[in-house]
Design an enzyme around this catalytic site. Structure first.
Site, short mmCIF file in Angstrom:
data_model
loop_
_atom_site.label_atom_id
_atom_site.label_comp_id
_atom_site.label_asym_id
_atom_site.label_seq_id
_atom_site.Cartn_x
_atom_site.Cartn_y
_atom_site.Cartn_z
N HIS A 287 -34.62 -13.91 -43.23
CA HIS A 287 -33.29 -13.22 -42.81
C HIS A 287 -32.58 -12.70 -44.03
O HIS A 287 -31.40 -12.54 -43.99
CB HIS A 287 -32.34 -14.25 -41.96
CG HIS A 287 -32.88 -14.78 -41.08
ND1 HIS A 287 -32.43 -15.92 -40.14
CD2 HIS A 287 -34.24 -14.54 -40.33
CE1 HIS A 287 -33.27 -16.11 -39.07
NE2 HIS A 287 -34.27 -15.48 -39.20
N HIS B 282 -35.58 -22.36 -46.15
CA HIS B 282 -35.35 -21.15 -45.55
C HIS B 282 -35.72 -19.96 -46.56
O HIS B 282 -35.12 -19.41 -47.47
CB HIS B 282 -33.79 -21.15 -45.39
CG HIS B 282 -33.01 -20.07 -44.55
ND1 HIS B 282 -33.72 -18.72 -43.95
CD2 HIS B 282 -31.84 -19.92 -43.97
CE1 HIS B 282 -33.02 -18.18 -43.29
NE2 HIS B 282 -31.71 -18.70 -43.20
N TYR C 173 -31.89 -13.82 -47.04
CA TYR C 173 -31.17 -14.78 -48.10
C TYR C 173 -32.24 -14.86 -49.26
O TYR C 173 -33.10 -14.18 -49.50
CB TYR C 173 -30.94 -16.15 -47.32
CG TYR C 173 -29.75 -15.88 -46.41
CD1 TYR C 173 -28.62 -15.83 -46.63
CD2 TYR C 173 -30.40 -16.26 -44.92
CE1 TYR C 173 -27.71 -15.54 -45.61
CE2 TYR C 173 -29.40 -15.91 -43.93
CZ TYR C 173 -28.09 -15.63 -44.43
OH TYR C 173 -27.00 -15.58 -43.40
C1 FNR Z 1 -28.75 -18.73 -36.08
N1 FNR Z 1 -30.15 -18.55 -36.85
C2 FNR Z 1 -30.41 -19.16 -38.13
N2 FNR Z 1 -31.29 -19.12 -38.78
C3 FNR Z 1 -31.78 -19.73 -39.91
O1 FNR Z 1 -32.75 -19.86 -40.33
N3 FNR Z 1 -30.83 -20.60 -40.37
C4 FNR Z 1 -29.34 -20.72 -39.71
O2 FNR Z 1 -28.45 -21.48 -40.58
C5 FNR Z 1 -29.29 -19.88 -38.60
N4 FNR Z 1 -27.90 -19.89 -38.15
C6 FNR Z 1 -27.77 -19.21 -36.92
C7 FNR Z 1 -26.57 -19.52 -36.21
C8 FNR Z 1 -26.23 -19.12 -34.90
C9 FNR Z 1 -24.91 -19.39 -34.16
C10 FNR Z 1 -27.40 -18.62 -34.40
C11 FNR Z 1 -27.28 -18.18 -32.63
C12 FNR Z 1 -28.49 -18.28 -35.00
C13 FNR Z 1 -30.86 -17.92 -36.11
C14 FNR Z 1 -31.89 -18.84 -35.26
O3 FNR Z 1 -32.35 -20.06 -35.90
C15 FNR Z 1 -32.84 -18.41 -34.25
O4 FNR Z 1 -33.78 -17.74 -34.89
C16 FNR Z 1 -32.22 -17.24 -33.44
O5 FNR Z 1 -31.14 -17.59 -32.70
C17 FNR Z 1 -33.01 -16.86 -32.43
O6 FNR Z 1 -33.48 -17.83 -31.33
P1 FNR Z 1 -32.88 -18.03 -29.86
O7 FNR Z 1 -31.20 -18.07 -30.35
O8 FNR Z 1 -32.86 -16.41 -29.27
O9 FNR Z 1 -33.25 -18.95 -29.29
#
Ligand code: FNR
Length: 369
Positions: free
Chosen positions: A174, A171, A176
């Protein structure tokens, strides 16, 4: 059975990694592992998505073995006997359903606040001890801290391999820890880990190299990265294709196999004068396979401006996604919220049952199975 979007259902092969289709489950934190280990509900949740036909599951972020890795309660760890045994059950359940799965290895860095597990006294850690631009409020990492975190990522990957996972995702997105090193706003170091874009990329590159050294060339490593940050949605690590090339080269050299290019809306062009999105540019620059993500199958974004609250979203068709994939812009597409709402999303799409797909509502997270 009418396969409406056949390109999504072509197999994908990269070395030893063989996926039955191009649909990836995006990593999504659940904060539903009290005690920080995967429990039976977590196992069932992943197994259900595997049964639903998704080609590759990337797990929720799971914390590496470092005291400051976790930023939220009830997140599953990726170390310790109980947590690793729980993950082994997750892997076995997904494999028994014919699925593939990789853990997303995570360190939140400066996002951590004291009071969080496993030791409430431990503060956030950051490259320059900053929680936001100009705000030095947490621990500034020493050379030893950096070495410890690199080692913890490598150990996490080695454990993933031992447990039978199909690879790992690092990861780096975002806002982190890894992204804090990438991002000049939070990285003011003047040593080899800061300053130029290349220096800021070094931490991630060393993590990937350490993972590759420990797990060998055949164990796939995905790196997730993003321009946007939870702390600042409009942030950019790279403003031109040339800068992006400078940023990506050390990561390719380190051994990244697949880049997971996180955007909030996959249809948005990354730079002017081209329709290519982030995953498109990364593929063009590196020649490596890429995963696109961001509102696939949904009509809007997953963050309300100003607060990390996830919205409702209606379903949408997949023609834009399919035509871009067909044109070779990217190789795989990750699906997040649509898979929360529809565990069988991949099979429903494959079977042409688009009208049976449910919209996403954030309340679904609370009662998720
Ligand atoms: C996330 N996202 C996310 N990304 C990541 O890299 N690690 C994580 O643990 C999380 N946690 C997370 C929790 C929840 C509830 C959501 C909705 C999103 C971001 C996720 O992986 C993704 O990039 C986004 O949700 C965009 O994709 P969708 O939802 O538009 O298909």
């Amino acid at each position: 059975m009418s396969a409406q979007y056949p390109c999504l259902f072509e197999p994908f092969k990269l070395g030893a990694l063989e996926l039955p289709n191009r649909i990836v489950m995006a990593p999504m934190t659940r904060t539903s592992s009290p005690g920080n280990f995967p429990n039976q509900k977590n196992i069932d949740y992943y197994k259900r998505r595997a049964e639903g036909g998704v080609g590759l599951i990337i797990t929720e972020g799971t914390c590496i073995n470092h005291p400051a890795a976790s930023g939220y309660p009830n997140v599953p760890f990726f170390y310790g006997e109980k947590a690793l045994a729980g993950w082994k059950d997750v892997v076995d359940a997904v494999h028994s359903a014919g699925g593939k799965i990789m853990p997303q290895l995570w360190h939140v860095g400066a996002v951590r606040r004291p009071g969080i597990e496993p030791d409430a006294e431990v503060p956030g850690y950051g490259p320059s001890g900053m929680v936001a631009k100009g705000k030095k409020r947490c621990h500034e990492m020493s050379e030893n801290d950096i070495a410890d975190v690199i080692e913890a990522f490598a150990q996490g990957a080695a454990d993933a391999q031992k447990l039978g996972f199909d690879g790992v995702e690092v990861h780096g997105a975002h806002g982190y820890l890894i992204d804090q090193f990438f991002w000049a706003d939070l990285n003011e170091r003047t040593d080899q880990w800061g300053g130029t874009l290349q220096n800021r990329t070094r931490f991630a590159a060393e993590i990937v190299k350490a993972i590759k050294d420990r797990t060998g060339p055949d164990f796939p490593v995905i790196l997730r990265w993003s321009q946007w940050k939870m702390q600042e949605y409009t942030a950019k690590l790279t403003n031109t294709p040339e800068e992006m090339e400078t940023f990506l080269k050390p990561l390719v050299d380190a051994g990244v196999d697949i880049f997971h290019c996180s955007t909030r809306r996959f249809w948005e062009p990354e730079f002017e004068r081209s329709n290519l999105n982030l995953a498109g540019w990364v593929k063009k620059i590196t020649g490596k396979p890429t995963i696109t993500v961001g509102s696939v199958g949904l009509d809007n974004d997953f963050i309300n401006e100003g607060s990390p609250v996830f919205k409702e979203a209606e379903t949408s068709d997949l023609s834009e996604l399919a035509s871009r994939m067909e044109a070779g812009e990217f190789d795989l597409a990750a699906v997040g919220r649509a898979l929360i709402a529809n565990p069988e999303w991949a099979n429903q799409v494959r079977d042409g049952n688009m009208e049976s797909l449910k919209p996403y509502q954030k309340e679904m997270l609370a009662e998720l199975i």
